[in-house]
Write a protein that holds these residues in place. Sequence first.
Motif, PDB file in Angstrom:
ATOM      1  N   ASP A   1     -23.376 -48.134 -39.015  1.00 40.52           N
ATOM      2  CA  ASP A   1     -22.234 -48.594 -38.215  1.00 40.52           C
ATOM      3  C   ASP A   1     -22.035 -50.099 -38.357  1.00 40.52           C
ATOM      4  O   ASP A   1     -20.908 -50.581 -38.481  1.00 40.52           O
ATOM      5  N   LEU A   2     -23.127 -50.826 -38.338  1.00 38.49           N
ATOM      6  CA  LEU A   2     -23.061 -52.278 -38.476  1.00 38.49           C
ATOM      7  C   LEU A   2     -22.519 -52.666 -39.845  1.00 38.49           C
ATOM      8  O   LEU A   2     -21.735 -53.606 -39.967  1.00 38.49           O
ATOM      9  N   ASP A   3     -22.900 -51.922 -40.856  1.00 34.85           N
ATOM     10  CA  ASP A   3     -22.399 -52.175 -42.202  1.00 34.85           C
ATOM     11  C   ASP A   3     -20.878 -52.021 -42.250  1.00 34.85           C
ATOM     12  O   ASP A   3     -20.178 -52.843 -42.848  1.00 34.85           O
ATOM     13  N   GLN A   4     -20.370 -50.995 -41.600  1.00 33.78           N
ATOM     14  CA  GLN A   4     -18.921 -50.774 -41.560  1.00 33.78           C
ATOM     15  C   GLN A   4     -18.202 -51.900 -40.830  1.00 33.78           C
ATOM     16  O   GLN A   4     -17.133 -52.350 -41.258  1.00 33.78           O
ATOM     17  N   VAL A   5     -18.785 -52.375 -39.740  1.00 32.41           N
ATOM     18  CA  VAL A   5     -18.189 -53.488 -38.987  1.00 32.41           C
ATOM     19  C   VAL A   5     -18.163 -54.741 -39.840  1.00 32.41           C
ATOM     20  O   VAL A   5     -17.163 -55.459 -39.888  1.00 32.41           O
ATOM     21  N   ILE A   6     -19.257 -55.003 -40.544  1.00 32.88           N
ATOM     22  CA  ILE A   6     -19.349 -56.198 -41.392  1.00 32.88           C
ATOM     23  C   ILE A   6     -18.302 -56.153 -42.496  1.00 32.88           C
ATOM     24  O   ILE A   6     -17.646 -57.161 -42.782  1.00 32.88           O
ATOM     25  N   VAL A   7     -18.112 -55.002 -43.100  1.00 33.05           N
ATOM     26  CA  VAL A   7     -17.111 -54.861 -44.168  1.00 33.05           C
ATOM     27  C   VAL A   7     -15.718 -55.154 -43.609  1.00 33.05           C
ATOM     28  O   VAL A   7     -14.933 -55.894 -44.211  1.00 33.05           O
ATOM     29  N   ARG A   8     -15.404 -54.565 -42.456  1.00 35.24           N
ATOM     30  CA  ARG A   8     -14.080 -54.789 -41.857  1.00 35.24           C
ATOM     31  C   ARG A   8     -13.870 -56.255 -41.503  1.00 35.24           C
ATOM     32  O   ARG A   8     -12.804 -56.817 -41.761  1.00 35.24           O
ATOM     33  N   LEU A   9     -14.880 -56.871 -40.909  1.00 34.89           N
ATOM     34  CA  LEU A   9     -14.746 -58.276 -40.519  1.00 34.89           C
ATOM     35  C   LEU A   9     -14.636 -59.188 -41.740  1.00 34.89           C
ATOM     36  O   LEU A   9     -13.942 -60.205 -41.697  1.00 34.89           O
TER      37      LEU A   9
ATOM     38  N   ASP B   1     -11.171 -59.839 -42.948  1.00 35.49           N
ATOM     39  CA  ASP B   1     -10.299 -60.617 -42.064  1.00 35.49           C
ATOM     40  C   ASP B   1     -10.434 -62.102 -42.402  1.00 35.49           C
ATOM     41  O   ASP B   1     -11.513 -62.670 -42.294  1.00 35.49           O
ATOM     42  N   PRO B   2      -9.344 -62.752 -42.813  1.00 38.36           N
ATOM     43  CA  PRO B   2      -9.430 -64.172 -43.172  1.00 38.36           C
ATOM     44  C   PRO B   2      -9.707 -65.081 -41.963  1.00 38.36           C
ATOM     45  O   PRO B   2     -10.168 -66.202 -42.130  1.00 38.36           O
ATOM     46  N   LEU B   3      -9.473 -64.587 -40.765  1.00 36.47           N
ATOM     47  CA  LEU B   3      -9.701 -65.394 -39.562  1.00 36.47           C
ATOM     48  C   LEU B   3     -11.010 -65.037 -38.862  1.00 36.47           C
ATOM     49  O   LEU B   3     -11.184 -65.321 -37.682  1.00 36.47           O
ATOM     50  N   VAL B   4     -11.937 -64.439 -39.601  1.00 35.35           N
ATOM     51  CA  VAL B   4     -13.193 -63.982 -39.016  1.00 35.35           C
ATOM     52  C   VAL B   4     -14.042 -65.171 -38.538  1.00 35.35           C
ATOM     53  O   VAL B   4     -14.023 -66.256 -39.134  1.00 35.35           O
ATOM     54  N   ASP B   5     -14.755 -64.946 -37.453  1.00 32.23           N
ATOM     55  CA  ASP B   5     -15.709 -65.934 -36.942  1.00 32.23           C
ATOM     56  C   ASP B   5     -16.958 -65.845 -37.827  1.00 32.23           C
ATOM     57  O   ASP B   5     -17.707 -64.867 -37.780  1.00 32.23           O
TER      58      ASP B   5
END
Length: 68
Positions: free
Chosen positions: A22-30, A33-37
Amino acid sequence: MEMTEIENYKRQLGELRIEHRDLDQVIVRLSEDPLVDELQLKRLKKRKLMLKDMIAHLENKLIPDLNA
């Protein structure tokens, strides 16, 4: 090692693998995002590495010692 202990390790292993996936999927999505923190992304990646280490540790406990 007792059966309840083995079952507990297997349950923990399953939970950690799910969290890691699940964390891997979140990391890929983030990452897309060019505005990612960047700090948040770095923390998530560090957590993912920690989970990987915990998974490896539990897997080693479940593998019988070949020298025994």
